[in-house]
Design a protein around this motif. Structure first.
Motif, mmCIF file in Angstrom:
data_model
loop_
_atom_site.group_PDB
_atom_site.id
_atom_site.type_symbol
_atom_site.label_atom_id
_atom_site.label_comp_id
_atom_site.label_asym_id
_atom_site.label_seq_id
_atom_site.Cartn_x
_atom_site.Cartn_y
_atom_site.Cartn_z
ATOM 1 N N GLY A 1 0.794 -1.209 0.000
ATOM 2 C CA GLY A 1 0.000 0.000 0.000
ATOM 3 C C GLY A 1 0.835 1.271 0.000
ATOM 4 N N THR A 2 0.161 2.373 -0.311
ATOM 5 C CA THR A 2 0.765 3.701 -0.359
ATOM 6 C C THR A 2 0.111 4.597 0.678
ATOM 7 O OG1 THR A 2 1.289 3.544 -2.720
ATOM 8 C CG2 THR A 2 1.136 5.758 -1.780
ATOM 9 N N LEU A 3 0.927 5.214 1.508
ATOM 10 C CA LEU A 3 0.435 6.184 2.485
ATOM 11 C C LEU A 3 0.537 7.572 1.877
ATOM 12 C CD1 LEU A 3 -0.440 6.397 5.590
ATOM 13 C CD2 LEU A 3 1.886 7.247 5.929
ATOM 14 N N ASP B 1 11.696 -5.730 6.546
ATOM 15 C CA ASP B 1 11.317 -4.603 5.699
ATOM 16 C C ASP B 1 10.158 -3.802 6.304
ATOM 17 O OD1 ASP B 1 13.208 -5.503 3.919
ATOM 18 O OD2 ASP B 1 11.775 -6.440 2.556
ATOM 19 N N ALA B 2 10.073 -2.535 5.893
ATOM 20 C CA ALA B 2 8.915 -1.716 6.254
ATOM 21 C C ALA B 2 7.647 -2.334 5.674
ATOM 22 C CB ALA B 2 9.101 -0.297 5.740
ATOM 23 N N TYR B 3 6.501 -2.038 6.277
ATOM 24 C CA TYR B 3 5.237 -2.563 5.773
ATOM 25 C C TYR B 3 4.786 -1.851 4.493
ATOM 26 C CZ TYR B 3 4.678 -4.883 10.333
ATOM 27 O OH TYR B 3 4.838 -5.669 11.449
ATOM 28 N N LEU B 4 4.865 -0.532 4.483
ATOM 29 C CA LEU B 4 4.354 0.247 3.354
ATOM 30 C C LEU B 4 5.234 0.078 2.116
ATOM 31 C CD1 LEU B 4 3.594 3.570 5.271
ATOM 32 C CD2 LEU B 4 1.873 1.976 4.353
ATOM 33 N N GLU C 1 3.797 8.916 -0.138
ATOM 34 C CA GLU C 1 3.742 10.069 -1.045
ATOM 35 C C GLU C 1 3.368 11.306 -0.228
ATOM 36 O OE1 GLU C 1 0.960 8.970 -4.074
ATOM 37 O OE2 GLU C 1 2.390 7.614 -5.074
ATOM 38 N N PHE C 2 4.298 12.265 -0.175
ATOM 39 C CA PHE C 2 4.092 13.503 0.574
ATOM 40 C C PHE C 2 3.644 14.601 -0.384
ATOM 41 C CE2 PHE C 2 7.423 11.103 2.731
ATOM 42 C CZ PHE C 2 7.019 11.136 4.057
ATOM 43 N N SER C 3 2.569 15.279 -0.032
ATOM 44 C CA SER C 3 2.109 16.444 -0.786
ATOM 45 C C SER C 3 2.296 17.689 0.061
ATOM 46 C CB SER C 3 0.631 16.304 -1.162
ATOM 47 O OG SER C 3 0.423 15.165 -1.975
ATOM 48 N N VAL C 4 2.823 18.746 -0.534
ATOM 49 C CA VAL C 4 3.032 20.009 0.178
ATOM 50 C C VAL C 4 1.749 20.826 0.096
ATOM 51 C CG1 VAL C 4 4.396 22.127 0.310
ATOM 52 C CG2 VAL C 4 5.498 19.955 -0.345
ATOM 53 N N ASP D 1 6.925 1.346 10.951
ATOM 54 C CA ASP D 1 5.954 0.434 11.553
ATOM 55 C C ASP D 1 4.518 0.686 11.099
ATOM 56 O OD1 ASP D 1 7.638 -1.186 13.170
ATOM 57 O OD2 ASP D 1 7.784 0.409 14.662
ATOM 58 N N ILE D 2 4.283 1.702 10.294
ATOM 59 C CA ILE D 2 2.916 2.021 9.871
ATOM 60 C C ILE D 2 2.443 1.022 8.814
ATOM 61 C CG2 ILE D 2 1.519 3.702 8.598
ATOM 62 C CD1 ILE D 2 2.967 5.912 10.051
ATOM 63 N N TRP D 3 1.186 0.628 8.939
ATOM 64 C CA TRP D 3 0.572 -0.226 7.919
ATOM 65 C C TRP D 3 -0.876 0.188 7.729
ATOM 66 C CZ3 TRP D 3 -3.272 -3.866 9.534
ATOM 67 C CH2 TRP D 3 -3.381 -4.017 10.923
ATOM 68 N N LEU D 4 -1.476 -0.271 6.637
ATOM 69 C CA LEU D 4 -2.832 0.133 6.276
ATOM 70 C C LEU D 4 -3.784 -1.047 6.385
ATOM 71 C CD1 LEU D 4 -1.999 2.271 3.094
ATOM 72 C CD2 LEU D 4 -2.454 3.102 5.412
ATOM 73 N N SER D 5 -4.860 -0.844 7.117
ATOM 74 C CA SER D 5 -5.903 -1.865 7.206
ATOM 75 C C SER D 5 -7.022 -1.512 6.227
ATOM 76 C CB SER D 5 -6.451 -1.954 8.628
ATOM 77 O OG SER D 5 -7.079 -0.731 8.998
ATOM 78 N N GLN D 6 -7.941 -2.432 6.053
ATOM 79 C CA GLN D 6 -9.081 -2.176 5.180
ATOM 80 C C GLN D 6 -10.081 -1.276 5.886
ATOM 81 O OE1 GLN D 6 -9.310 -3.238 1.948
ATOM 82 N NE2 GLN D 6 -7.201 -3.946 2.313
ATOM 83 N N GLY D 7 -10.594 -0.276 5.178
ATOM 84 C CA GLY D 7 -11.553 0.631 5.780
ATOM 85 C C GLY D 7 -12.921 0.001 5.974
#
Length: 541
Positions: A44-46, A238-241, A245-248, A535-541
């Motif tokens: 996934g992408t954060l 490895d990292a989870y993500l 993507e950072f937006s200013v 350590d951040i990961w994405l679950s299903q909404g």
């Protein structure tokens, strides 16, 4: 000149002040935070909204919070610091020794670390990194402070390096855990400062920089084969993500709108007026942590004529209502300042008696110094109007609002405060030239030596331009020991002297506040209150 003790509240002069070394954990609120989401999953992408342009992605040159938010997950350090206790722990160095007077530090390196360009971690590489800071000169503002008196690095063997200083430098252990002294590969260090600022380098972290579009975006991607996270990490490997993507997005309301419309997953620097909206339901979570280091406040340039008067500096210290700033602007998420240091900084002492709001004492100090109230309520003396200008920059998200409330308070005691906004590119020049009367700022560092850089008269780059031999001696002495029982009383004394001199006006503690979708799991902080993406990961909404 030091402010007269007679101008301080009596309790501040004689009280035995409580010593503390607080860690300052994070807090979270909302129905979405902590919801059962099952075991972590990879991929996934954060999407993350930054409050300002990073300006420079070289950790040695870039000191902005937004820059370090990106680079902390790209660049590893020799040591780690526990965000709760402040204790120093292994990372790229698995152990270390300090000589008796804290002037030499020997690091024993891990033998399994590689950089994203394939280079292995060696003592030669450590030496090249630290030597390169001196070569950068003024471009390396924070690392130069951390390496004050640096004599060199001795390569003892392939995985052992000894860093030596001309004088005791106890703060260097914590500095070695900072992003500012994070390690880049040898080939990277041969590039120009401009290339490094755009992220053209290799490091040993769990992510690598894929792209940087100034004022627009940054993208980092997961690196395969990472296996040397610090022990406090929630997992290994490895990292989870897959990517971040950072937006200013400088406008706070636009960041919040992008979060609630599902265009972003996390936003930094949440506008406090938007907190109730994000805390109201299960769709979002608010996660915050007090920032260690210097509390948010006004750096005072004593070389300016009006501010050369100790009575004026004392009036500024007593004449601002910190509790109202905290409750009005921050909904009490950011507490009133209680010292020069924030309460989450190791070595903090409660000096709130000195910082008590006392407009009567402020007006009495100005009256006694000959500042008379004019026809419009603003004071004058010898034909000079009591006007001071406060400068701020957009990297301090709430700076202007804090100054507007201070402006109202100061008008009540006969001080006219004007507000000047500068751009981010102007920041270093304005600070370096001391081109301000007052400058609203905070500086994050989980070590009390943050005081040395801003306030030591022995540092030519101090922010006040004043003299105080006792303060200089105390700030130098606290650098001679790593023992908190010895160091903390010195740090307390230094803060008392800084306030007595009127070198700063602490107002409110700085705090990092993230807003996130409830699907974002594993949000945590490192010691300087930057989010950890590993350590951040994405679950299903």
């Amino acid at each position: 000149m030091r402010l007269s003790p007679s101008l301080l509240p009596a309790a501040a002069v004689s009280a035995a002040l409580l010593l503390s070394a607080c860690g300052g954990g994070s807090t979270a609120s909302s129905g979405g935070e902590g919801a059962a989401a099952g075991p972590p999953v990879s991929g996934g992408t954060l999407r993350y909204g930054l409050q300002a342009d990073p300006q420079c992605l070289d950790p040695r040159q870039g000191g902005l919070t937004v820059s370090l938010t990106v680079t902390r997950s790209v660049v590893d350090s020799l040591l780690d610091q526990d965000p709760e206790t402040g204790e120093i722990a292994p990372w790229l160095a698995e152990s270390w020794e300090v000589n008796e007077d804290a002037s030499a530090f020997t690091f024993h390196l891990r033998d399994d670390v590689t950089f994203s360009d394939g280079e292995k971690l060696t003592a030669d590489l450590v030496k090249k990194n630290f030597d390169s800071v001196a070569e950068l000169g003024p471009l390396a503002g924070l690392p130069l402070q951390y390496l004050t008196g640096y004599e060199g690095t001795e390569v003892v063997d392939e995985h052992t390096a000894t860093v030596t200083f001309a004088a005791p430098n106890a703060q260097f252990l914590q500095a070695a855990s900072s992003m500012s002294l994070g390690l880049l590969s040898s080939e990277s260090l041969d590039k120009t400062p401009e290339e490094l600022c755009t992220g053209q380098y290799a490091a040993s972290g769990p992510f690598t920089i894929e792209s940087y579009e100034p004022s627009t975006s940054v993208a980092i991607v997961r690196r395969e084969g990472y296996d040397w996270a610090p022990a406090r990490a929630a997992h290994t490997g490895d990292a989870y993500l897959d990517r971040v993507e950072f937006s200013v997005i400088p406008e706070g309301s636009v960041r919040t709108g992008s979060l609630v419309s599902d265009q972003l997953d996390v936003i930094g620097d949440v506008p406090t007026q938007d907190l109730p909206q994000l805390q109201a339901g299960a769709e979002y979570q608010v996660v915050s942590r007090p920032n260690p280091g210097n509390a948010g406040g006004l750096l005072v340039n004593t070389t300016r004529p009006v501010l050369g008067d100790p009575a004026v500096r004392q009036a500024l210290l007593l004449g601002v209502d910190r509790a109202t700033v905290s409750s009005t602007l921050f909904f009490d998420e950011a507490p009133p300042a209680t010292a020069v240091l924030s309460s989450s900084t190791p070595g903090w002492s409660d000096l709130s008696d000195v910082l008590a709001y006392d407009p009567d004492a402020a007006t009495a100090a100005l009256d006694d110094a000959g500042w008379e109230v004019g026809s419009d309520g603003i004071r004058e003396k010898d034909g000079q109007r009591l006007t001071v200008e406060a400068t701020w920059n957009p990297a301090i998200g709430w700076g202007k609002q804090v100054l507007e409330l201070a402006q109202q308070d100061y008008a009540k005691i006969g001080v006219e405060l004007t507000i000047r906004t500068i751009t981010l590119p102007e920041l270093n020049q304005v600070l370096g030239d001391r081109d301000y009367d007052l400058f609203y700022n905070s500086q994050t560092r989980p070590d009390p030596d943050v005081l040395w850089g801003n306030f030591s008269p022995a540092n030519p780059g101090n922010r006040h331009g004043g003299t105080d031999d006792e303060l200089a001696a105390v700030l130098d002495e606290q650098r001679t020991t790593t023992d908190p029982a010895v160091r903390s009383p010195l740090v307390e004394t230094a803060q008392e002297l800084i306030l007595a001199d009127g070198f700063t006006v602490p107002i409110v503690e700085s705090v990092s506040i993230l807003g996130a979708a409830s699907t974002v799991q594993g949000i945590d902080w490192e010691a300087s209150s930057k989010p950890v993406f590993y350590d951040i990961w994405l679950s299903q909404g």
